[in-house]
Design a protein around this motif. Structure first.
Motif, PDB file in Angstrom:
ATOM      1  N   VAL A   1      15.491  -6.266  -1.612  1.00  0.00           N
ATOM      2  CA  VAL A   1      14.181  -6.482  -2.238  1.00  0.00           C
ATOM      3  C   VAL A   1      13.060  -5.737  -1.518  1.00  0.00           C
ATOM      4  CG1 VAL A   1      12.436  -8.237  -2.758  1.00  0.00           C
ATOM      5  CG2 VAL A   1      14.828  -8.644  -3.334  1.00  0.00           C
ATOM      6  N   PRO A   2      12.990  -5.733  -0.172  1.00  0.00           N
ATOM      7  CA  PRO A   2      11.921  -4.952   0.477  1.00  0.00           C
ATOM      8  C   PRO A   2      11.969  -3.464   0.132  1.00  0.00           C
ATOM      9  CG  PRO A   2      12.887  -6.491   2.029  1.00  0.00           C
ATOM     10  CD  PRO A   2      13.764  -6.522   0.814  1.00  0.00           C
ATOM     11  N   GLY A   3      13.173  -2.897   0.073  1.00  0.00           N
ATOM     12  CA  GLY A   3      13.276  -1.486  -0.297  1.00  0.00           C
ATOM     13  C   GLY A   3      12.868  -1.245  -1.739  1.00  0.00           C
ATOM     14  N   ILE A   4      13.246  -2.161  -2.641  1.00  0.00           N
ATOM     15  CA  ILE A   4      12.850  -2.027  -4.044  1.00  0.00           C
ATOM     16  C   ILE A   4      11.340  -2.116  -4.179  1.00  0.00           C
ATOM     17  CG2 ILE A   4      13.014  -3.113  -6.310  1.00  0.00           C
ATOM     18  CD1 ILE A   4      15.851  -3.969  -5.603  1.00  0.00           C
ATOM     19  N   ALA A   5      10.719  -3.044  -3.442  1.00  0.00           N
ATOM     20  CA  ALA A   5       9.263  -3.168  -3.481  1.00  0.00           C
ATOM     21  C   ALA A   5       8.588  -1.897  -2.996  1.00  0.00           C
ATOM     22  CB  ALA A   5       8.822  -4.369  -2.645  1.00  0.00           C
ATOM     23  N   THR A   6       9.124  -1.322  -1.928  1.00  0.00           N
ATOM     24  CA  THR A   6       8.559  -0.072  -1.409  1.00  0.00           C
ATOM     25  C   THR A   6       8.661   1.052  -2.428  1.00  0.00           C
ATOM     26  OG1 THR A   6       9.159  -0.728   0.834  1.00  0.00           O
ATOM     27  CG2 THR A   6       8.700   1.606   0.451  1.00  0.00           C
ATOM     28  N   ALA A   7       9.842   1.213  -3.013  1.00  0.00           N
ATOM     29  CA  ALA A   7      10.037   2.279  -4.001  1.00  0.00           C
ATOM     30  C   ALA A   7       9.155   2.069  -5.223  1.00  0.00           C
ATOM     31  CB  ALA A   7      11.510   2.328  -4.412  1.00  0.00           C
ATOM     32  N   ALA A   8       9.009   0.818  -5.654  1.00  0.00           N
ATOM     33  CA  ALA A   8       8.186   0.532  -6.833  1.00  0.00           C
ATOM     34  C   ALA A   8       6.717   0.842  -6.570  1.00  0.00           C
ATOM     35  CB  ALA A   8       8.356  -0.932  -7.242  1.00  0.00           C
ATOM     36  N   ILE A   9       6.221   0.448  -5.409  1.00  0.00           N
ATOM     37  CA  ILE A   9       4.812   0.679  -5.083  1.00  0.00           C
ATOM     38  C   ILE A   9       4.510   2.165  -4.990  1.00  0.00           C
ATOM     39  CG2 ILE A   9       3.052   0.335  -3.316  1.00  0.00           C
ATOM     40  CD1 ILE A   9       4.491  -2.334  -2.676  1.00  0.00           C
ATOM     41  N   LEU A  10       5.361   2.909  -4.295  1.00  0.00           N
ATOM     42  CA  LEU A  10       5.128   4.346  -4.142  1.00  0.00           C
ATOM     43  C   LEU A  10       5.253   5.075  -5.478  1.00  0.00           C
ATOM     44  CD1 LEU A  10       6.991   5.053  -0.779  1.00  0.00           C
ATOM     45  CD2 LEU A  10       4.550   4.722  -1.155  1.00  0.00           C
ATOM     46  N   SER A  11       6.191   4.651  -6.318  1.00  0.00           N
ATOM     47  CA  SER A  11       6.347   5.282  -7.629  1.00  0.00           C
ATOM     48  C   SER A  11       5.125   5.019  -8.507  1.00  0.00           C
ATOM     49  CB  SER A  11       7.608   4.751  -8.313  1.00  0.00           C
ATOM     50  OG  SER A  11       8.761   5.083  -7.578  1.00  0.00           O
ATOM     51  N   PHE A  12       4.617   3.797  -8.467  1.00  0.00           N
ATOM     52  CA  PHE A  12       3.437   3.476  -9.280  1.00  0.00           C
ATOM     53  C   PHE A  12       2.219   4.252  -8.798  1.00  0.00           C
ATOM     54  CE2 PHE A  12      -0.374   1.010 -10.164  1.00  0.00           C
ATOM     55  CZ  PHE A  12      -0.260   0.822 -11.532  1.00  0.00           C
ATOM     56  N   ILE A  13       2.068   4.372  -7.483  1.00  0.00           N
ATOM     57  CA  ILE A  13       0.931   5.129  -6.947  1.00  0.00           C
ATOM     58  C   ILE A  13       1.006   6.589  -7.379  1.00  0.00           C
ATOM     59  CG2 ILE A  13      -0.091   6.005  -4.802  1.00  0.00           C
ATOM     60  CD1 ILE A  13       0.567   3.333  -3.527  1.00  0.00           C
ATOM     61  N   PHE A  14       2.206   7.166  -7.356  1.00  0.00           N
ATOM     62  CA  PHE A  14       2.349   8.551  -7.815  1.00  0.00           C
ATOM     63  C   PHE A  14       1.952   8.670  -9.285  1.00  0.00           C
ATOM     64  CE2 PHE A  14       5.072  11.145 -10.497  1.00  0.00           C
ATOM     65  CZ  PHE A  14       4.655  12.416 -10.125  1.00  0.00           C
ATOM     66  N   SER A  15       2.451   7.760 -10.109  1.00  0.00           N
ATOM     67  CA  SER A  15       2.152   7.830 -11.532  1.00  0.00           C
ATOM     68  C   SER A  15       0.663   7.647 -11.791  1.00  0.00           C
ATOM     69  CB  SER A  15       2.958   6.763 -12.284  1.00  0.00           C
ATOM     70  OG  SER A  15       2.654   6.780 -13.660  1.00  0.00           O
ATOM     71  N   TRP A  16       0.048   6.751 -11.068  1.00  0.00           N
ATOM     72  CA  TRP A  16      -1.382   6.490 -11.268  1.00  0.00           C
ATOM     73  C   TRP A  16      -2.222   7.717 -10.919  1.00  0.00           C
ATOM     74  CZ3 TRP A  16      -4.096   2.305 -13.167  1.00  0.00           C
ATOM     75  CH2 TRP A  16      -5.463   2.275 -12.911  1.00  0.00           C
ATOM     76  N   ASN A  17      -1.844   8.425  -9.863  1.00  0.00           N
ATOM     77  CA  ASN A  17      -2.636   9.561  -9.397  1.00  0.00           C
ATOM     78  C   ASN A  17      -2.254  10.883 -10.045  1.00  0.00           C
ATOM     79  OD1 ASN A  17      -4.085   7.958  -7.574  1.00  0.00           O
ATOM     80  ND2 ASN A  17      -2.549   8.223  -5.971  1.00  0.00           N
TER      81      ASN A  17
END
Length: 290
Positions: A207-223
């Motif tokens: 779960v911690p790794g999934i949370a990390t990947a999800a947050i970084l992916s969303f930040i990339f998409s947002w920017n």
């Protein structure tokens, strides 16, 4: 009686003298370096926020860098006349959809590559991370134009997944490598299938790794700006592309541009502030094995 008190005072240990602590040059250098680094990153954000509260005339006036009459006209332009609420919803929808699909496809793929040592597949994922996205814009535009998909949400979600999916696989492979294989073997001895061991043992632990990947992916998409600029339409425009509307041929609306930049930056800063512990724990979890 007096002699007894004098003997007790002489026998009592002397109070320790406070030694002067020497300031090491390295400590001073570290404080100065950290201060300069923090100011380097914070100064543009402070200038951006202050500029969003100024008129264009005040922005060009250096004497009003910090002392000026604030105004909210720029934010009124952003939210009132520029229809930015729709662009915010578009950015959220594309970010959540591309991140969710990348997790659904990337987490099982990373698990398979980690457990079955698929070196060639891992090399392909690494190659996808190395290839610059701009090199694919023209082929994508031609393909999606022939499919009549340019301007829709589907093409933006797929284009963002090109970067977010390899990112998820790259992070989760390192995380699964750090999980003990003995836990899954014991689960299979107890009667679970390999898929059951993945779902009941490895997936909850990751779960911690999934949370990390999800947050970084969303930040990339947002920017993301490049893909949305070429492949989006009037109804699917995202916030980074909408900011570009304040740049005209002959002039730039700096006040509106800075207000729109604040609108783009604040959600990401809030997300990073409240999820930083998950990002750090997820990125460091794959650093050691066992």
């Amino acid at each position: 009686m007096t002699a007894t008190l004098e003997r007790e005072q002489q026998a009592a240990p002397m109070a320790p003298m406070h030694r002067k602590t020497k300031v090491r040059p390295y400590s001073v250098f570290r404080v100065i370096a950290l201060t300069l680094i923090v100011l380097t990153f914070i100064a543009p954000l402070v200038w951006m926020f202050l500029a969003s509260l100024k008129t264009n005339v005040d922005i060009y006036d250096s004497s009003k860098a910090f002392i000026f009459t604030p105004t909210l006209d720029n934010y009124d332009t952003v939210f009132g006349r520029a229809n930015y609420f729709q662009y915010i919803l578009n950015s959220f929808w594309i970010g959540f959809a591309s991140t969710g699909l990348s997790l659904i496809l990337g987490v099982p793929a990373a698990y398979s590559m980690s457990r079955y040592v698929m070196k060639k597949s891992a090399a392909v994922v690494l190659l996808a991370r190395i290839i610059p996205g701009v090199s694919l814009l023209v082929p994508w535009y031609i393909i999606f134009s022939n499919l009549r998909m340019v301007g829709g949400f589907e093409v933006l979600i797929l284009s963002h997944m090109f970067v977010s999916l390899p990112l998820v696989v790259y992070i989760m492979m390192s995380f699964f490598d750090s999980l003990p294989l003995e836990l899954e073997e014991q689960a299979q001895v107890d009667g679970l299938t390999p898929i059951g061991a993945f779902l009941r043992i490895s997936l909850p632990l990751s779960v911690p790794g999934i949370a990390t990947a999800a947050i970084l992916s969303f930040i990339f998409s947002w920017n993301n700006f490049m893909f949305a600029l070429v492949l989006s339409g009037a109804e699917t425009k995202t916030l980074p592309v909408a900011i570009f509307d304040f740049v005209a041929y002959a002039s730039i609306d700096w006040g509106g541009l800075m207000a729109a930049a604040v609108v783009v930056t604040v959600p990401i800063m809030v997300i990073a502030l409240f999820t930083q512990k998950y990002i750090v724990s997820g990125l460091t979890a794959g650093a050691t094995k066992g």
